[in-house]
Every structure is written in C-alpha cells, then in structure tokens.
Motif scaffolding. Structure first.
Motif, PDB file in Angstrom:
ATOM      1  N   HIS A 193       0.830  -1.207   0.000  1.00  0.00           N
ATOM      2  CA  HIS A 193       0.000   0.000   0.000  1.00  0.00           C
ATOM      3  C   HIS A 193       0.866   1.259   0.000  1.00  0.00           C
ATOM      4  O   HIS A 193       0.547   2.233  -0.685  1.00  0.00           O
ATOM      5  CB  HIS A 193      -0.927   0.005   1.211  1.00  0.00           C
ATOM      6  CG  HIS A 193      -2.075  -0.951   1.079  1.00  0.00           C
ATOM      7  ND1 HIS A 193      -2.924  -1.276   2.116  1.00  0.00           N
ATOM      8  CD2 HIS A 193      -2.512  -1.663   0.008  1.00  0.00           C
ATOM      9  CE1 HIS A 193      -3.831  -2.142   1.696  1.00  0.00           C
ATOM     10  NE2 HIS A 193      -3.597  -2.384   0.424  1.00  0.00           N
ATOM     11  N   ILE A 194       1.952   1.241   0.751  1.00  0.00           N
ATOM     12  CA  ILE A 194       2.833   2.419   0.805  1.00  0.00           C
ATOM     13  C   ILE A 194       3.446   2.683  -0.571  1.00  0.00           C
ATOM     14  O   ILE A 194       3.481   3.832  -1.043  1.00  0.00           O
ATOM     15  CB  ILE A 194       3.941   2.215   1.854  1.00  0.00           C
ATOM     16  CG1 ILE A 194       3.347   2.223   3.260  1.00  0.00           C
ATOM     17  CG2 ILE A 194       5.005   3.316   1.735  1.00  0.00           C
ATOM     18  CD1 ILE A 194       4.335   1.878   4.349  1.00  0.00           C
ATOM     19  N   PHE A 195       3.898   1.637  -1.233  1.00  0.00           N
ATOM     20  CA  PHE A 195       4.511   1.808  -2.557  1.00  0.00           C
ATOM     21  C   PHE A 195       3.499   2.302  -3.588  1.00  0.00           C
ATOM     22  O   PHE A 195       3.847   3.058  -4.497  1.00  0.00           O
ATOM     23  CB  PHE A 195       5.147   0.501  -3.031  1.00  0.00           C
ATOM     24  CG  PHE A 195       6.327   0.070  -2.210  1.00  0.00           C
ATOM     25  CD1 PHE A 195       7.277   0.993  -1.807  1.00  0.00           C
ATOM     26  CD2 PHE A 195       6.493  -1.247  -1.826  1.00  0.00           C
ATOM     27  CE1 PHE A 195       8.386   0.616  -1.046  1.00  0.00           C
ATOM     28  CE2 PHE A 195       7.590  -1.644  -1.080  1.00  0.00           C
ATOM     29  CZ  PHE A 195       8.531  -0.707  -0.676  1.00  0.00           C
ATOM     30  N   TRP A 196       2.231   1.885  -3.446  1.00  0.00           N
ATOM     31  CA  TRP A 196       1.201   2.344  -4.370  1.00  0.00           C
ATOM     32  C   TRP A 196       0.787   3.771  -4.058  1.00  0.00           C
ATOM     33  O   TRP A 196       0.686   4.614  -4.956  1.00  0.00           O
ATOM     34  CB  TRP A 196      -0.026   1.425  -4.294  1.00  0.00           C
ATOM     35  CG  TRP A 196       0.048   0.220  -5.169  1.00  0.00           C
ATOM     36  CD1 TRP A 196       0.135  -1.085  -4.775  1.00  0.00           C
ATOM     37  CD2 TRP A 196       0.059   0.182  -6.603  1.00  0.00           C
ATOM     38  NE1 TRP A 196       0.199  -1.927  -5.856  1.00  0.00           N
ATOM     39  CE2 TRP A 196       0.148  -1.173  -6.990  1.00  0.00           C
ATOM     40  CE3 TRP A 196      -0.011   1.168  -7.587  1.00  0.00           C
ATOM     41  CZ2 TRP A 196       0.178  -1.562  -8.331  1.00  0.00           C
ATOM     42  CZ3 TRP A 196       0.027   0.774  -8.936  1.00  0.00           C
ATOM     43  CH2 TRP A 196       0.116  -0.567  -9.283  1.00  0.00           C
ATOM     44  N   GLU A 197       0.527   4.061  -2.797  1.00  0.00           N
ATOM     45  CA  GLU A 197       0.003   5.364  -2.418  1.00  0.00           C
ATOM     46  C   GLU A 197       1.033   6.481  -2.554  1.00  0.00           C
ATOM     47  O   GLU A 197       0.690   7.626  -2.838  1.00  0.00           O
ATOM     48  CB  GLU A 197      -0.522   5.313  -0.973  1.00  0.00           C
ATOM     49  CG  GLU A 197      -1.742   4.413  -0.806  1.00  0.00           C
ATOM     50  CD  GLU A 197      -2.109   4.206   0.644  1.00  0.00           C
ATOM     51  OE1 GLU A 197      -1.408   4.769   1.521  1.00  0.00           O
ATOM     52  OE2 GLU A 197      -3.088   3.481   0.912  1.00  0.00           O
ATOM     53  N   LYS A 198       2.312   6.153  -2.333  1.00  0.00           N
ATOM     54  CA  LYS A 198       3.362   7.164  -2.411  1.00  0.00           C
ATOM     55  C   LYS A 198       4.297   6.866  -3.588  1.00  0.00           C
ATOM     56  O   LYS A 198       5.517   7.000  -3.492  1.00  0.00           O
ATOM     57  CB  LYS A 198       4.153   7.199  -1.101  1.00  0.00           C
ATOM     58  CG  LYS A 198       3.289   7.549   0.105  1.00  0.00           C
ATOM     59  CD  LYS A 198       4.122   7.611   1.379  1.00  0.00           C
ATOM     60  CE  LYS A 198       3.256   7.994   2.572  1.00  0.00           C
ATOM     61  NZ  LYS A 198       4.049   8.073   3.825  1.00  0.00           N
ATOM     62  N   ASN A 199       3.696   6.500  -4.702  1.00  0.00           N
ATOM     63  CA  ASN A 199       4.464   6.094  -5.873  1.00  0.00           C
ATOM     64  C   ASN A 199       5.424   7.174  -6.358  1.00  0.00           C
ATOM     65  O   ASN A 199       6.510   6.872  -6.836  1.00  0.00           O
ATOM     66  CB  ASN A 199       3.498   5.706  -7.003  1.00  0.00           C
ATOM     67  CG  ASN A 199       4.226   5.160  -8.210  1.00  0.00           C
ATOM     68  OD1 ASN A 199       4.420   5.847  -9.200  1.00  0.00           O
ATOM     69  ND2 ASN A 199       4.632   3.888  -8.131  1.00  0.00           N
ATOM     70  N   ASP A 200       5.037   8.451  -6.221  1.00  0.00           N
ATOM     71  CA  ASP A 200       5.899   9.540  -6.687  1.00  0.00           C
ATOM     72  C   ASP A 200       7.161   9.677  -5.840  1.00  0.00           C
ATOM     73  O   ASP A 200       8.138  10.298  -6.271  1.00  0.00           O
ATOM     74  CB  ASP A 200       5.136  10.863  -6.695  1.00  0.00           C
ATOM     75  CG  ASP A 200       4.555  11.208  -5.330  1.00  0.00           C
ATOM     76  OD1 ASP A 200       4.232  10.286  -4.567  1.00  0.00           O
ATOM     77  OD2 ASP A 200       4.430  12.410  -5.017  1.00  0.00           O
ATOM     78  N   GLU A 201       7.156   9.101  -4.631  1.00  0.00           N
ATOM     79  CA  GLU A 201       8.338   9.153  -3.769  1.00  0.00           C
ATOM     80  C   GLU A 201       9.293   7.990  -4.027  1.00  0.00           C
ATOM     81  O   GLU A 201      10.395   7.961  -3.469  1.00  0.00           O
ATOM     82  CB  GLU A 201       7.912   9.125  -2.290  1.00  0.00           C
ATOM     83  CG  GLU A 201       7.068  10.328  -1.878  1.00  0.00           C
ATOM     84  CD  GLU A 201       6.685  10.273  -0.408  1.00  0.00           C
ATOM     85  OE1 GLU A 201       7.314   9.484   0.335  1.00  0.00           O
ATOM     86  OE2 GLU A 201       5.756  11.000  -0.005  1.00  0.00           O
TER      87      GLU A 201
END
Length: 230
Positions: free
Chosen positions: A203-211
């Motif tokens: 979920h973190i990788f999907w939600e903060k993809n721009d980071e």
C-alpha cells in the motif's frame, strides 16, 4: 525588338535562379545543423528519454486451481501475494540511492525480507564466504587480492557514490545496487527486490508512488500448501 526583350529578361531569370539556389542551400544547411543537433549533441539525452517511454511487457500469472482431498480439506490453494520490482528510471545517482534506502526501510519496518547477496556484513566487518571464494570474488570485482574486508566495503561505497555516513544504511544501499549490477536492469527489464511482501508495504509503494521512482509494486497469485509437504 524581341531580342532586346529577351536580353532584358535574362538578368531577371539569373537573379531568380540564384535566389532559389541560395534558399535551397540555406534549407539544406539548417537541416544538417538540426540533424547534427539531434544525433550528436542531444542524441544520448533523447535516446534515454525514448527508452523510458517504451512499452513494458508484463506477465500476469494466472491463479492455479485448488486441490482438495476426498473430505474437502484443501491440500493446495492460492492466495494473493505482493512483490516489488525496480526499473531503471531517469534519475541521478543520489536520488537512486535515497530511493533504495527508503524502499528498504519500508520493507524492514513491515518485517519483509528482500534480496541481499552482498557477501560482507558490518559491525563488525566480516566476509560471509570462505577464503577461497573471497579470492575469486575480489578478482571478479577487480579488487586487489590483499584488500581487507573494510577496504572492499569502501570500494563498493565509492563505486556506487554513496554519500551516507551511517554504515548500516550504506550496506542496505550496496546490497540492492550489487544485485542490480549482477542482474542488470533497464526501463523495460526489472530487478525483483522482494517477493511475498506484506499488504502494508504494498500500500505504501502504491500510495506514495511519486516518492519511489522506478519502484513497481505487483499483485500476483502465490501457491500455498496448508498441509506442508503432504
């Protein structure tokens, strides 16, 4: 009279011919300059930009059917799994190193394992391979045979231009960069970093993809065996 008119027209025809010829030469020179600019001056930059826009081919694994015994007890099943891969992107070396460190920290926070084949541990520094393998490993990586374990570690830190001072953080970055160098990657060919990670990390990788430039989370079926080796 006609000869006089013809004589008067000749200079005008020559003038027009010279103007058209000059115009064609100018266009030709402009095209050559532009071609040189595209192919030589900015060729590498445009080629890299083009590579990042290529279509990626992804393999979608189909979920396998379940297997049950005659009593209806499941012997083999399928569950949803999450993995993460890294593609080459148009970012500088510092950004790549920082992105790798952030990714590894997310995985560790959620107790997810990731690929780590770098043969040096820290605090204290030590090789986790035999002395015989150390010799061949140093030779393969163009390191002097008498180099100490700490010197080998510093060699990779310098090779990957890692600016962090924390030894543990440096090793995390080296582990992933080392894997990349072993497998190779591009804008269309990825390196698998972790398999069967937690839903929280996914979920973190999907939600903060721009980071996380270059980081691609995947959803794929994973085979399960509730009864173990049975």
């Amino acid at each position: 009279m006609n000869d006089l008119k013809t004589a008067n027209k000749l200079p005008n025809i020559r003038l027009r011919y010279n103007i058209v010829t000059t115009f064609i030469y100018i266009i030709g020179i402009v095209l050559l300059v532009q071609l040189f600019n595209l192919q030589i001056v900015h060729g590498k930059e445009y080629r890299e930009t083009s590579n990042t826009r290529l279509t990626r081919e992804s393999i979608l694994k189909a979920a396998r059917g379940g297997i049950k015994d005659r009593s209806g007890i499941e012997l083999a099943g399928t569950k949803t799994g999450y993995s993460v891969e890294l593609y080459k992107s148009k970012i500088d070396n510092d950004t790549l190193n920082n992105t790798i460190l952030k990714m590894v920290n997310v995985l560790e926070q959620n107790q997810d394992s990731y690929v780590d084949n770098f043969p040096i541990t820290v605090e204290p520094f030590a090789f986790n391979m035999s002395e015989e393998r150390q010799i061949s490993w140093k030779k393969a990586n163009k390191i002097q045979e008498d180099a100490t374990v700490e010197q080998c570690f510093d060699f990779f830190k310098e090779k990957y231009k890692i600016k962090n001072e924390n030894v543990q953080e440096v090793r995390k970055i080296i582990a992933i960069r080392y894997q990349i160098s072993q497998e190779g990657y591009s804008s269309t060919k990825s390196v698998r970093i972790a398999t069967n990670i937690s839903m929280q990390s996914n979920h973190i990788f999907w939600e903060k993809n721009d980071e996380f430039p270059g980081i691609t989370p995947l959803v794929e079926p994973i085979r399960t065996y509730p009864k173990g080796t049975l």
